[in-house]
Structure formats: structure tokens, C-alpha cells
Design a protein around this motif. Structure first.
Motif, mmCIF file in Angstrom:
data_model
loop_
_atom_site.group_PDB
_atom_site.id
_atom_site.type_symbol
_atom_site.label_atom_id
_atom_site.label_comp_id
_atom_site.label_asym_id
_atom_site.label_seq_id
_atom_site.Cartn_x
_atom_site.Cartn_y
_atom_site.Cartn_z
ATOM 1 N N HIS A 1 0.842 -1.036 -0.097
ATOM 2 C CA HIS A 1 -0.100 -0.057 0.022
ATOM 3 C C HIS A 1 0.777 1.226 0.074
ATOM 4 O O HIS A 1 0.599 2.070 -0.749
ATOM 5 C CB HIS A 1 -0.924 -0.081 1.239
ATOM 6 N N TYR A 2 1.746 1.458 0.931
ATOM 7 C CA TYR A 2 2.467 2.561 1.005
ATOM 8 C C TYR A 2 3.534 2.776 -0.164
ATOM 9 O O TYR A 2 3.810 3.901 -0.591
ATOM 10 C CB TYR A 2 3.409 2.884 2.306
ATOM 11 N N ARG B 1 1.069 3.934 -3.075
ATOM 12 C CA ARG B 1 0.585 5.337 -2.572
ATOM 13 C C ARG B 1 1.714 6.374 -2.922
ATOM 14 O O ARG B 1 1.221 7.485 -3.471
ATOM 15 C CB ARG B 1 0.162 5.203 -1.295
ATOM 16 N N ARG B 2 2.790 6.042 -2.478
ATOM 17 C CA ARG B 2 3.816 7.232 -2.859
ATOM 18 C C ARG B 2 4.115 7.185 -4.257
ATOM 19 O O ARG B 2 4.271 8.420 -4.783
ATOM 20 C CB ARG B 2 5.275 6.601 -2.436
ATOM 21 N N GLU C 1 -3.254 7.335 -3.435
ATOM 22 C CA GLU C 1 -4.191 6.603 -2.545
ATOM 23 C C GLU C 1 -5.165 5.742 -3.264
ATOM 24 O O GLU C 1 -5.482 4.573 -2.874
ATOM 25 C CB GLU C 1 -5.001 7.476 -1.594
ATOM 26 N N ALA D 1 -3.535 2.863 -4.622
ATOM 27 C CA ALA D 1 -2.915 1.829 -3.501
ATOM 28 C C ALA D 1 -4.147 1.095 -3.032
ATOM 29 O O ALA D 1 -4.176 -0.200 -3.078
ATOM 30 C CB ALA D 1 -2.455 2.639 -2.533
#
Length: 100
Positions: free
Chosen positions: A16-17, A20-21, A25, A28
Motif C-alpha cells: 500500500h505505502y 501510494r507514494r 491513494e 493503492a
């Protein structure tokens, strides 16, 4: 069900992170939703948390990576990764190098 890939929620959080980066979002969340439909995601219990801690204490490995290794050991499964911290010759866990 036996052949369905396994993943710790700790490692899914890493997915996820990273996404997201890179893509935001929405991407992700969509990726997590898609993966949950295809894999067996496990929330670690107390024993698995302590197993990961022991692995990290005994092996130069990130704590989150130790959850993947611990789950593989508990499930008699092979870790599929390109992470050199997990690709340890002679380790008590089985692994497949995805870099090749």
C-alpha cells in the motif's frame, strides 16, 4: 486453497505505502482490493509477531520482511521475492528469487 498465495497484512501494508507514494491513494486502495481477491492475507498473531522478532534478531533483515519469512515457515511455503535480505543461502526458509 493450498496453492493460493499467502501474505501477511504487514507486507500488504508495505504494498500500500509503496503504491501510494508512486501513484496515489486511489491506486493503492485498488491494488489492495485486487490482491485481497487473489491471495490469502493473514493478520499476524502474538506467536507470529514474536517469530518475526526472533528472525530479525538473528538475521540482518527488516522486521516487515521477517513477517513474510515467518509466515512461509509456519505454512511450509516458499517466499517469492527479489529482496536480497530474504535470499539467504542456507536459510531455514525456502525462497525463489524473482530477480531472475
Amino acid at each position: 486453497e493450498r496453492d493460493r498465495p499467502l501474505m501477511s497484512w504487514i507486507n500488504l501494508g508495505e504494498v500500500h505505502y509503496v503504491i501510494r507514494r508512486a501513484a496515489g491513494e486511489d491506486a493503492a486502495i485498488e491494488t489492495i482490493r485486487d490482491l485481497r481477491d487473489r491471495i490469502d492475507v493473514r493478520l499476524p498473531d502474538e506467536a507470529q509477531i514474536l517469530t518475526a522478532a526472533r528472525i530479525t534478531a538473528d538475521t540482518p533483515m527488516a522486521y516487515a520482511d521477517a513477517f513474510a519469512v515467518g509466515l512461509a515457515l509456519d505454512s511450509d511455503a516458499e517466499v517469492w521475492t527479489g529482496d536480497p535480505e530474504i535470499l539467504v543461502d542456507g536459510a531455514p526458509w525456502r525462497w525463489r528469487d524473482l530477480r531472475q
